[in-house]
Design a protein around this motif. Structure first.
Motif, PDB file in Angstrom:
ATOM      1  N   ARG A   1     -19.491  28.064   8.307  1.00  0.00           N
ATOM      2  CA  ARG A   1     -19.963  26.797   8.903  1.00  0.00           C
ATOM      3  C   ARG A   1     -19.588  25.612   8.006  1.00  0.00           C
ATOM      4  NH1 ARG A   1     -23.801  26.697  13.003  1.00  0.00           N
ATOM      5  NH2 ARG A   1     -24.645  28.718  13.605  1.00  0.00           N
TER       6      ARG A   1
ATOM      7  N   SER B   1     -17.157  25.757  18.049  1.00  0.00           N
ATOM      8  CA  SER B   1     -17.433  24.522  17.311  1.00  0.00           C
ATOM      9  C   SER B   1     -16.923  23.346  18.137  1.00  0.00           C
ATOM     10  CB  SER B   1     -16.797  24.567  15.923  1.00  0.00           C
ATOM     11  OG  SER B   1     -15.454  24.995  16.004  1.00  0.00           O
TER      12      SER B   1
ATOM     13  N   ASP C   1     -28.668  26.561  10.705  1.00  0.00           N
ATOM     14  CA  ASP C   1     -27.969  25.784  11.724  1.00  0.00           C
ATOM     15  C   ASP C   1     -28.601  24.383  11.758  1.00  0.00           C
ATOM     16  OD1 ASP C   1     -26.334  25.112  13.844  1.00  0.00           O
ATOM     17  OD2 ASP C   1     -27.255  26.500  15.272  1.00  0.00           O
TER      18      ASP C   1
END
Lengths: 387, 387
Positions: A201, A248, B211
């Protein structure tokens, strides 16, 4: 680093989308479209915010037979909506459980409640984003209003992308492609899968992604068993097959593809599965041409998958549309006879079950051009890469 | 670095949630609960995946009058569901537009279609996550089935958190608190707001967030004008007031709070707005005690805000519940008379309009204990911090 596209769209893009919708509405005898979901509101207005994460407030956009769409929204969104091309913005102080926009909507729709038909998304891959009680109350207060399912109309519009949309999706794909290429430097034997996810991420954000709403994957000895799980704390071990699948975003548009790796060494069955799926994707790339159908693409991929598949891992289809949502219409499945046309953006996502409950999935993103499929992703390596 | 809590919940937590729901169902005369949305399915089953990002497939959980919930789900989720405490898992090959679980649901509900009542979420802050056509078809096929709104029942359960839930939310808050503390090292004059957002996301991941589904904010000279926008490319400039508001998650639970800073120097109006809101939050902290109502908390904060507010920036309420969703019931608003009880997790979110269309928002997260509010967030500085 490639050029970064412009954010947003010129007003002409919204005007064109609206005009196309209105032409289809005239054809279908619709006096208007009532929209409640994020992608549809953004598609016709340009209203773009993460505030949809909050389930508290409903938002409405009405596309009339002629003229610009009308926004009926909580006051908290008024400032942002004023920055779009929308002019008629009607707001209320929300949340207001007793009247969350229902009076405003009733006023707006009343002129059509003499037997006219308003379109609503009621079909496959849609839902109504407002309390069901409020919807029933709205209809009860508009006795003569008829509702028709407008899923086909919206689906036909949204499935075919503009060049500006394709550019955004392509940019999202390029960011994820660069990030996947760095994975061997990010992941290593002994690292818990959760940490691989977190590092990936961060890498994607560093490569320019706005957000990573979707990241799933798996890793297990000789193959993973599940493709939608959150990551475990289990450390990567020699002989694992690792898969990461990401949706994404850049400027509100998704990529959606995955990559597979072996940790240290690869077992024969996984290498064979990888080869079959790589070739299935090739077959999908060749089949994804204007004039073909989703069923054709499905059959082309399935023909290769059949070399090995043990009928495990039923994921229901072998790819789908892609854009403002991670998955959009159509579906590469035997039941979907949608005709492929130029400027559709699609995933090719062959998968197979093998061994003792193992599953493998490959995925690429393409745009369909006159001459056939054009990859938006950096094509996966032809042989299972070993980290 | 504080202790990281355990992921997931022991089976006893799901059994307790289900038993409480079933007691309330017996009280309300419900033969079952039909659930279609992510938080509810996760609440009763532990089924946790980002796959909900895909709108394509519906998912169903049925809570019967006695016994464990029954899952009616796409086959792609079977492996993950088998890892939960759920035993009765019925799947179909989805997507299947002609029959996306409807036959399975009809079989499951048929025994109740002789005049019994099944609960469904139809009320405020809910929606039905399945195609409306399919819902209408389901009901048409179950002539004698009566549907009742179960929003109150689910709301009452979910508003009060277990210690394990509070620990997860507290951990998410701690991660974001540490990240906000680092903001002066991340953001600087001349930096585009978009880059601040990206750097802050990376920081939060580095601090341990899973997240960041929600990150909004604003920056403008002498105060921002909007609190739900995506970031612009405008560089931070001396005299700007910067606000970031994040809903980041850990193990599926949210924090939701913001922080304000001045870049280089702060104007008097913004400093005064900050002071008013800081004291409004203090009033909210004092008011958030068992036995009070949401209206009491609202009035306590509004009493301080009234010193300055020009009635701009109508965000509709001054805080809300928090947990598996960024915003949950109840609302700190004049219309919400929900009684505050122990182990509610709430935000205190005073805001005011000032100057020429400027808005300022503060936000903290708390858990209500016997003695009153306990902060889960590191309290904002009492004076507007200058970067």
């Amino acid at each position: 680093m490639p050029m970064i596209p412009e954010r947003g769209f010129p007003e002409a893009e919204y005007a064109m989308r609206t005009a196309k919708a209105q032409a289809a509405m005239a054809r279908d005898g619709l006096a208007g479209l009532l929209l409640t979901t994020e992608p549809e509101m953004r598609y016709f207005s340009g209203f773009h915010t993460l505030f949809w994460q909050s389930p508290t407030r409903p938002w409405f956009l009405f596309v009339p037979a002629t003229g610009k769409p009308v926004a009926v929204i909580p006051e908290i969104g008024a400032e942002l909506m004023r920055g779009t091309w929308i002019e008629d913005i009607r707001t209320w102080s929300a949340p207001a459980p007793e009247d969350d926009g229902i009076t405003l909507l009733t006023e707006l729709l009343a002129p059509h409640a003499r037997g006219e038909v308003v379109g609503l998304l009621k079909g496959h891959e849609t839902h109504l984003r407002m309390p069901l009680n409020d919807y029933e109350r709205l209809l009860a207060g508009l006795g003569g209003l008829r509702i028709a399912d407008a899923t086909g109309l919206i689906r036909d519009l949204r499935m075919v992308k503009s060049e500006a949309e394709i550019e955004k999706i392509g940019h999202a794909c390029a960011i994820a492609s660069r990030s996947f290429a760095r994975l061997p430097e990010i992941a290593a034997e002994g690292q818990p899968l959760e940490d691989v996810f977190r590092a990936f991420r961060r890498e994607m954000l560093g490569q320019g992604a706005d957000d990573i709403p979707y990241l799933v994957g798996g890793a297990d000895r000789g193959g993973y068993h599940d493709v939608i799980s959150p990551p475990s704390r289990r450390p990567l071990a020699r002989g694992d097959i690792l898969m990461l699948d990401t949706g994404s975003t850049w400027d509100g548009y998704f990529c959606d593809f995955d990559r597979n790796w072996a940790i240290g060494s690869a077992d024969d069955a996984s290498r064979r599965a990888y080869d079959v799926l790589w070739r299935a994707t090739e077959a999908g790339l060749a089949a994804a041409r204007p004039g073909a159908t989703c069923r054709d693409i499905f059959k082309a991929m399935q023909g290769v998958i059949a070399e090995m598949d043990s009928q495990g891992g039923d994921v229901g289809r072998l790819g789908h549309g892609l854009g403002m949502q991670l998955t959009e219409w159509p579906s590469h499945a035997a039941w979907d006879t949608t005709e492929i046309v130029e400027n559709m953006v699609l995933t090719l996502e062959p998968s197979l079950g093998y061994g003792d409950g193992r599953i493998m999935v490959h995925e690429e993103n393409i745009v369909v051009r006159k001459g056939g499929a054009q990859l938006l992703t950096e094509r996966a390596a032809p042989e299972l890469p070993i980290i």
